[in-house]
Enzyme design. Structure first.
Site, mmCIF file in Angstrom:
data_model
loop_
_atom_site.group_PDB
_atom_site.id
_atom_site.type_symbol
_atom_site.label_atom_id
_atom_site.label_comp_id
_atom_site.label_asym_id
_atom_site.label_seq_id
_atom_site.Cartn_x
_atom_site.Cartn_y
_atom_site.Cartn_z
ATOM 1 N N LYS A 177 39.586 50.013 66.544
ATOM 2 C CA LYS A 177 39.957 50.239 65.146
ATOM 3 C C LYS A 177 39.470 51.576 64.617
ATOM 4 O O LYS A 177 38.438 52.099 65.044
ATOM 5 C CB LYS A 177 39.508 49.085 64.257
ATOM 6 N N HIS A 224 42.426 38.329 52.643
ATOM 7 C CA HIS A 224 40.966 38.405 52.569
ATOM 8 C C HIS A 224 40.398 37.790 51.298
ATOM 9 O O HIS A 224 39.230 37.965 50.983
ATOM 10 C CB HIS A 224 40.467 39.849 52.733
ATOM 11 N N GLU A 263 27.382 35.509 55.680
ATOM 12 C CA GLU A 263 28.742 35.247 56.152
ATOM 13 C C GLU A 263 28.815 35.480 57.658
ATOM 14 O O GLU A 263 28.314 36.482 58.160
ATOM 15 C CB GLU A 263 29.738 36.178 55.454
ATOM 16 N N ARG A 285 24.136 37.885 46.254
ATOM 17 C CA ARG A 285 24.411 37.418 44.883
ATOM 18 C C ARG A 285 24.844 35.962 44.940
ATOM 19 O O ARG A 285 24.992 35.390 46.007
ATOM 20 C CB ARG A 285 25.555 38.240 44.304
#
Lengths: 508, 177
Positions: free
Chosen positions: A161, A238, A278, A295
């Protein structure tokens, strides 16, 4: 290190401002709202003890202006600021400025925000703590041999990428060595023409990846625990749409291994307060750190429903210097919780954002349903802010029951004035792959087509046609209800029709 | 029930055409109080609960309907499902049909000069039937001849210019009907 918080300024708007104000009210803490010109009568302003204008509608001139927020905090006598999510919540310099002004920032230390905000730095820091990250080259590669070496080490498929990347340009999935040379050259030239920068990176391509994240709580004394996972693989461009906990693919063993990893990642940046790790999980249940959100997360309610822990209360207690009142082993998981986001966008028309005044709004109610919303009937969905209207959460003993409950609540939800994505949410909840749990982050791209959205039944259409004609003809009078009800209705007898009831059709 | 029926019997048959997606529903309210949808009799009891909320009962089937009129028609939630409907009364429809017919009958097409030019030749006569695309008049401009063609079929009603006449841009040349 204990410090009392008597008044919190909420540097946000919408449902999350309402959520935070509620928690403060429950804890007897005063609240200060800020509002832009578009939000003068928004629920967060009505609910707060104090409210101050922050500027014109565009967020760059209002909710993103650090100076004004600090001014209002001083003026109103707030001793802490909660940033919510979005806006300035992950802005390390905002957090620093708040602390420099002698005000508590309800969130992590600025250094942690800074470390986790830099993707390369974050990977470096968590890797050093033994947390797995998606294998990839640290620097751009220009030599095809290095790409081949990488693939031999980590196995195909690999992803090439663009360093300047974005939008899939200069991106190639390579599934065997024979494709490598062409893909490498192709990605480089595409990257050059798209971004004026031909540098490319290589990383391991995860097949059928799932997005699974862990909620973290950490106090100021190094006590760090997790509150289990959230499965957030159902995304559109997303953007998460449906989130649930537990994930169907996470068993006790995987949960405890991923949980330990998440705690280690948080500790690696000396994290305090609530945060989210995540991860991507591949088809063989290998998991990799993706990033940390420093957060409160939009989808935090599913975790609250399943653990019974009020995450915003915890954020406030941690900020006040309290120790976590429970340890990892004390966290109890109960049942299954699913959230879907109700957005003002038209699923029949390429999810076009829908703006306007909400002319009618009656949310769902009943056992096991929670709704977090920051707009009321009469409120405006404007072009200035996120089009999310509401988060609808169902909590039940099993996943199947939670799905049925959420479907019921979506059918019950009444909103007119803007178009909403409720038909899309129902499409997801009805889909056999969602039901069976066999889905990944490609779910929407793979399965969704607008023609699959549920259409009105013939009997609903006929009813709509009749009501339309009766209203147009003035056959239903809007006299006051104290009158004899015949003034309010029309009843016409005909020969029996063949309409069938479909009231419980959707519960199949 | 009897009261509503007798009240309704005072008015004449009212007919409406409701369009939902591509489907049309013809709704008729008859003086005897009966109602027909696409000529089939139906049983319906509609009551208003508040400004936009209604209870709809038909043969024991109960639906909650939220309805709102806006610029393009009606938006309705029937048991939570959004339905958009447009409506036309029989009278509106007849008027529209008449209007369309009238417009068609008196439709005039004015053929105008696309640029300043000189009329070289008129190729048609008053009263002559022409078809779309047929040449009507030849204009000369910038030493070039341009044929002006009929944009629609019709009959030549009037010819306003003659051979050798200079014309301005936009000047009317021929009127078709």
């Amino acid at each position: 290190m204990k410090r009392e918080i008597k008044k919190v300024l909420i540097a946000n708007r919408g449902e999350i401002a309402v959520r935070i104000i509620r928690a403060c009210q429950e804890m007897g803490i005063g609240t200060v709202a800020i509002y832009s010109d578009a939000d003068r009568t928004s629920p967060h302003v009505l609910m707060a003890d104090q409210a101050y204008r922050i500027g014109p509608a565009p967020s760059r001139e209002s909710y993103l202006v650090t100076e004004k927020i600090l001014e209002i905090a001083t003026l109103s006598g707030a001793d802490a600021i909660h940033p919510g999510y979005g806006f300035l919540s992950e802005n390390a310099s905002f957090a620093s400025r708040v602390l420099e002004a002698g005000i508590e920032f309800i969130g992590p230390r600025p250094e942690s925000i800074h470390t986790m905000g830099d993707k390369t730095e974050a990977r470096k820091v968590v890797s050093a703590a033994g947390v797995p990250t998606v294998p990839g080259t640290a620097d751009a590669v220009s030599d095809e041999k290095l790409v081949r070496d990488f693939a031999r080490e980590f196995g195909y498929p690999i992803l090439i990428k663009a360093a300047a990347g974005g939008g899939g340009k200069g991106m190639r999935v390579v599934s065997s060595e024979s494709q490598l040379a062409a893909a490498f050259a192709g990605a480089q030239s595409e990257a050059l023409s798209a971004f004026g920068d031909g540098r490319v990176y290589v990383e391991k391509y995860l097949e059928r990846p799932r997005h699974i994240e862990f909620q973290i709580l950490a106090d100021k004394y190094g006590n760090t625990i997790h509150l289990g996972e959230r499965e957030c693989s159902i995304q559109r461009r997303h953007q998460k749409v449906v989130e649930e906990t537990p994930s169907v693919i996470v068993d006790d063993d995987l949960r405890s291994r991923m949980g330990r990893m998440a705690v280690a990642a948080a500790r690696a940046c000396k994290y305090e307060n609530a945060g989210t790790i995540e991860c991507l999980v591949d088809k063989d249940r290998n998991f990799y750190f993706l990033e940390m959100n420093t957060r409160l997360q939009v989808e935090h309610p599913v975790t609250e429903m399943r653990t019974g822990i009020d995450i915003v209360h915890q954020q406030l207690r941690i900020a006040m210097g309290e120790r976590l009142a429970f340890a990892q082993g004390d966290v109890q998981f109960r049942g299954h919780a699913i959230e879907c986001r109700i957005y003002a966008e038209d699923p029949f028309n390429n999810f076009l954002p829908s703006t306007g005044t909400i002319t009618h709004l009656k949310p769902s109610q009943g056992f096991g349903i929670r709704e977090d919303r920051g707009v009321e009937q009469g409120g405006e969905i404007s072009v200035y802010y996120d089009p999310m209207i509401s988060k609808l959460v169902a909590h039940a003993q099993t996943r199947d029951d939670a799905i049925l409950k959420l479907k019921r609540a979506l059918h019950e939800y009444e909103i007119l004035g803007v178009r909403v994505n409720i038909p899309f949410n129902l499409f997801v909840l009805d889909h056999p792959c969602f039901r069976s749990g066999e889905f990944d982050t490609h779910f929407v791209a793979t399965h969704f087509r607008p023609e699959l959205l549920r259409q009105a039944s013939e009997s609903d259409n006929t009813a709509a046609a009749l009501v339309t004609a009766m209203l147009e003809d003035g056959r239903v009078h809007s006299t006051s209800t104290s009158n004899h009800n015949q003034n309010n209705s029309v009843s016409i007898n005909g020969v029996g029709s063949k309409w069938k009831t479909r009231r419980l059709d959707y519960l199949r | 029930m009897e009261n509503s029926s007798s009240r309704l019997s005072e008015v004449n048959v009212a007919s409406y055409y409701v369009t939902i997606d591509v489907r049309e529903y013809a709704v008729k309210f008859k003086p005897d109080g009966s109602v027909l949808v696409n000529d089939a009799p139906v049983d319906v009891d509609l009551r208003r609960q508040d400004t936009r909320t209604f209870s709809f009962l038909s043969d024991g089937s109960s639906k909650k309907v939220v309805a709102e009129k806006n610029a393009d028609g009606y938006h309705l939630l029937v048991d939570g499902t959004l339905i958009e409907a447009t409506i036309e009364s029989e009278r509106d429809r007849l008027l529209r049909a008449f209007d369309t017919q009238a417009k068609t009958a008196h439709k005039r097409t004015e053929v105008r000069a696309p640029m300043p030019a000189l009329v070289v030749r008129v190729e048609v006569e008053v009263g002559q039937e022409v078809v779309a695309g047929q040449g009507l008049i030849i204009l000369e401009a910038m030493k070039m001849e341009n044929e002006i063609k009929a944009s629609a079929s019709g009959k030549v009603k009037e010819i306003l210019v003659g051979k050798g006449k200079p014309v301005e841009k936009g000047e009317r040349l021929i009127i078709l009907e």
